[in-house]
Design a protein around this motif. Structure first.
Motif, mmCIF file in Angstrom:
data_model
loop_
_atom_site.group_PDB
_atom_site.id
_atom_site.type_symbol
_atom_site.label_atom_id
_atom_site.label_comp_id
_atom_site.label_asym_id
_atom_site.label_seq_id
_atom_site.Cartn_x
_atom_site.Cartn_y
_atom_site.Cartn_z
ATOM 1 N N ASP A 103 0.871 -1.250 0.024
ATOM 2 C CA ASP A 103 0.161 0.144 0.100
ATOM 3 C C ASP A 103 0.623 1.356 0.100
ATOM 4 O O ASP A 103 0.266 2.333 -0.331
ATOM 5 C CB ASP A 103 -0.928 0.217 1.448
ATOM 6 N N THR A 104 2.388 1.312 0.129
ATOM 7 C CA THR A 104 3.118 2.335 0.305
ATOM 8 C C THR A 104 4.268 2.159 -0.789
ATOM 9 O O THR A 104 4.667 0.916 -0.520
ATOM 10 C CB THR A 104 3.417 2.573 1.750
ATOM 11 N N ILE A 141 -6.338 8.231 6.133
ATOM 12 C CA ILE A 141 -6.380 7.473 7.536
ATOM 13 C C ILE A 141 -6.730 8.429 8.749
ATOM 14 O O ILE A 141 -6.058 9.610 8.795
ATOM 15 C CB ILE A 141 -5.238 6.966 7.747
ATOM 16 N N LEU A 195 -4.590 5.679 1.709
ATOM 17 C CA LEU A 195 -4.987 4.236 1.564
ATOM 18 C C LEU A 195 -5.736 4.520 0.075
ATOM 19 O O LEU A 195 -6.776 5.236 -0.100
ATOM 20 C CB LEU A 195 -5.743 3.576 2.406
ATOM 21 N N THR A 253 2.113 -5.024 3.257
ATOM 22 C CA THR A 253 0.987 -4.104 4.149
ATOM 23 C C THR A 253 -0.400 -4.793 4.264
ATOM 24 O O THR A 253 -0.795 -5.611 3.296
ATOM 25 C CB THR A 253 0.847 -2.840 3.601
ATOM 26 N N GLY A 275 -3.101 -3.552 4.282
ATOM 27 C CA GLY A 275 -4.174 -2.531 4.021
ATOM 28 C C GLY A 275 -5.191 -3.193 2.830
ATOM 29 O O GLY A 275 -4.884 -4.229 2.550
#
Length: 796
Positions: A435-436, A488, A496, A520, A522
């Protein structure tokens, strides 16, 4: 030239193999025998047949045509219950009755088929129909039967490729070995020479004759089967894939729904039929004419269905869905897909994906807004709209799951028969989901460094993410434009993405990835996990971040921490392997119930050219206003990093240690507040590349009070630049401090202990030689190339 499609089904195949269709009372096929006959004739098939499950009715319905012969697909069993499908051709009704009596035993059935000299063959031999098939069963099939299906237009290719490779590798010696192993003599001469056939295995009347078997010579049906028995035939047409399979499922589902609706609302049933035809043809299913819309409204009023839209509690959701489906933007988006995509099946899939993504995002956004306003009942009502959205794409989900090969079985079979494992079954092509990626954090930097090392090593590793803006070009990456983004709570600078699940699923399946690495938990990690479950792929989860601790810091609520822990346990419990960053977290997970053998320490690397004492510039911090020794923090500026401790200890530390300067490198939601708490500190914002290396090397002491970091990339980077580090005794960084020269491990959140420890460290600064030795110790066995090699080999 004789052409025959040797397997296809009509409405008389009324018991589906898919559990969900059986639960709904839905037949496996709605195809009319006469329609199948016409399509087979149009496709150029010389002879026609229908192979319904354990029935002759479909064939008998077209038996008045002179080019039709009776056949069936027989379900038979090994003694342990393992289910096998056999195709039996050119039989009569009396033989059918006896076959039904004998089919509980595959051995008795095989003997009868030989005794009657009935043409027969094993259908989709490596499809694990009831999850009992093993390599030993396949070996017995090789001894029992000569004819095997090698090309099936409705089944996934990998199992067929493995089966064909294994059958092609047979030798007389191998047959003798199998006969001795199973105490079973082969039932036919030259048992190592197999005859192969192809069929469409059509269930929807969409693909009759698309995949077929061709004999070059002869004129009669017996000539065709004689050529098949000798192996003198050619196989034509495509193998299956999820989109082909899903089109068949949608045809069945639409037919089922049409019949149900027709009883009360014939006009609505007609409208549904038109929508289905357009959808399966890859046309815009929402593009109704005025007459069609008017007829549907009239029907709704006549049947009383219009009243459903004014029932209490349903108005809002119905209006939301209705507004979306009538939105001109949706029609334009679907029309654009039609222009861009030449393949009808893929057009249908992309339209379904787009509608699902956009409507789901709308409903979830509505849920968020209503929760924030305290309208909990309306909020959860929004979520109920996700159920019909999910149901609408269930045929795609079922298709991808059904088309997923049994990789463990195929690997064992290939190794037993050929001594090697085909490339698609080796764990050599992996995707890394996150996710990052462009964010300034340890997770993103680790993924990029490992992927660069993979590229240099020639390994097939692709990073998969979903970000609205992505400028990374130095690593293999697949970025799916997000449907939307969410902030978030309490973490405003971090967003996200809402990823397109079906598009990701399709991409993973087509690329034939063998393992999904998930960094992640997420939305993107959840998508990866769901895709892996559907496709039967191995997963490795990496626990980079202590999310429960983050939740505690950001919410100041023990319940939220417990809730996040429960989610983490569920998420990482679903993966096949869990990588953690330190022994501390390995023990935490063992205490939480994860089996020790499922846990591994994630190998880490370091860029020793970028983080090196030789980059020290004594004027670097002076030019920025520093006075005296420089205490450096690098990382995200957020509450969970325990940075409030630095503000707490500064007055006492200045009294005991004298003049020094605290410098903060990074960015984050806590910066504005921290600047007020630390008026004398230098805040640089984000630094990267060589400037970050110089910033490290030009400081004197690294401070890292965080208790939530699972590893601490920045601690290793600081030590590699020659800085001793002060870290907390909770979390992963404490394991990086091997001796007093490397730094101090201080009691977490204990202000007096931190003041005493930092005072001592400032009073005894390291010499240039000591810094060089520290850097060498920090860099031992921490090259990214060697870290990646260990990680890659662990999954082989």
């Amino acid at each position: 030239m004789l052409r025959v499609d040797l397997q296809l089904h009509s409405r008389f195949s009324d018991r589906p193999s898919e559990w969900i269709l059986r639960r709904l009372g839905m037949p496996q096929s709605y195809s009319e025998p006469e329609d199948l006959y016409r399509k087979l004739d149009a496709a150029g098939m010389t002879f026609k047949t229908i192979t319904d499950h354990n029935r002759l009715d479909g064939g008998k319905a077209i038996a008045h045509h002179p080019d039709v012969f009776l056949s069936e697909e027989v379900t038979t069993y090994f003694p342990d219950g393992c289910k096998i499908h056999l195709l039996v051709w050119m039989l009569n009704e009396a033989q059918h009755e006896e076959i039904q009596n004998l089919r509980p035993s595959i051995y008795e059935l095989a003997a009868y088929l030989r005794q009657q000299n009935l043409p027969h063959g094993v259908a989709h031999p490596l499809v694990n129909i009831n999850q009992l098939l093993t390599v030993e069963h396949f070996e017995r099939l090789v001894l029992l039967f000569r004819c095997f299906e090698a090309r099936n237009g409705n089944r996934e290719p990998l199992g067929q490729e493995v089966s064909n490779r294994c059958l092609g590798a047979l030798t007389p010696e191998k047959i003798t070995e199998l006969a001795n192993r199973h105490n079973l003599e082969p039932t036919h001469a030259d048992a190592h020479r197999k005859s192969l056939f192809a069929s469409s295995d059509d269930h929807s009347s969409l693909y009759p004759g698309k995949t077929y078997t061709q004999a070059e010579n002869g004129s009669t049906l017996r000539d065709f089967f004689a050529a098949l028995n000798r192996g003198e035939v050619k196989l034509h047409g495509p193998m299956g894939d999820p989109l082909t399979f899903s089109s068949s499922l949608y045809t069945t589902v639409f037919s089922f729904a049409r019949d149900k609706i027709k009883r009360n609302a014939p006009t609505s049933a007609g409208l549904l039929g038109k929508m289905a035809e357009r959808f399966l043809a890859g046309q815009n299913p929402t593009a109704f004419s005025f007459a069609e819309r008017f007829g549907h409204v009239t029907e709704a009023i006549r049947t009383g269905q219009a009243l459903d839209f004014v029932k209490p509690g349903e108005t809002t959701m119905a209006r939301e869905v209705s507004t979306f489906l009538s939105d001109p933007k949706l029609k334009r988006a679907l029309d654009q897909i039609i222009i861009e995509e030449p393949n009808a099946q893929r057009r249908s899939f992309r339209m379904a994906s787009h509608i699902t993504n956009e409507l789901s995002y709308r409903l979830i956004t509505q849920f968020q807004k209503r929760v924030s306003k305290g309208n909990l009942i309306d909020a959860f009502q929004s979520l109920t709209g996700l159920l019909p959205v999910g149901v609408s794409v269930t045929p795609y989900l079922v298709a991808f799951g059904q088309q997923a090969p049994d990789r463990s079985l195929l690997t064992h079979v290939a190794r037993r028969f050929t001594g090697t494992v085909p490339q698609p079954l080796r764990n050599e092509k992996r995707a890394w989901f996150t996710d990052t990626l462009e964010d300034v954090n340890g997770v993103a930097r680790t993924i990029r460094a490992m992927t660069q090392a993979a590229h240099h090593a020639g390994a097939d590793l692709t990073v998969v993410t979903s970000r609205s803006k992505l400028s990374i070009t130095d690593i293999p990456i697949k970025n799916f434009p997000p449907v939307g983004e969410f902030e978030i709570p309490e973490y405003e600078l971090q967003k996200l993405s809402f990823p397109p699940f079906l598009d990701m699923l399709d991409y993973i399946q087509r690329e034939r990835f063998t393992e999904l690495i998930i960094s992640t938990p997420g939305p993107i990690g959840l998508c990866a996990l769901g895709c892996a479950k559907l496709l039967g792929l191995r997963t490795s989860g990496i626990y980079h971040t202590d999310f429960p601790q983050y939740a505690r810091f950001l919410s100041d609520d023990a319940f939220m921490e417990s809730l996040v822990w429960n989610y983490m346990q569920w998420f990482y419990g679903q993966t096949d392997m869990v990588y953690v960053n330190s022994e501390f977290y390995r023990r935490c997970w063992i205490d939480r119930g994860i089996l020790p053998e499922k846990l591994r320490i994630f190998p880490r690397g370091l860029d020793t050219e970028l983080f090196n004492p030789s980059l020290r510039d004594t004027n670097y911090w002076i030019k920025r206003g520093a006075k005296g020794p420089v205490l450096l923090y690098v990382g995200r500026i957020s509450k969970e990093k325990d940075l409030s401790l630095l503000a707490e200890i500064m007055p006492a530390l200045r009294k005991q240690a004298g003049t020094f300067t605290l410098t903060i490198v990074g960015e984050g939601p806590y910066r504005a507040e921290l600047e007020k708490l630390l008026p004398g500190a230098i805040f640089t914002g984000i630094l990267s590349g060589r400037e970050l290396g110089v910033a490290y090397a030009s400081a004197d002491l690294f401070v890292f009070p965080s208790t939530t970091d699972t590893y601490g990339n920045v601690v290793v980077e600081a030590m590699a630049a020659g800085l001793p580090a002060a870290v907390s005794d909770i979390g992963g960084p404490r394991e990086l401090i091997k001796n007093s020269q490397m730094g101090r491990v201080l009691p977490a959140r204990d202000a007096s202990a931190w003041v005493a420890g930092l005072t001592e460290m400032l009073a005894k600064p390291l010499s240039i030689e000591d810094r060089r030795i520290l850097a060498e110790q920090a860099g031992i066995d921490r090259r990214w190339n060697s870290a990646f090699a260990r990680f890659w080999a662990a999954g082989a």
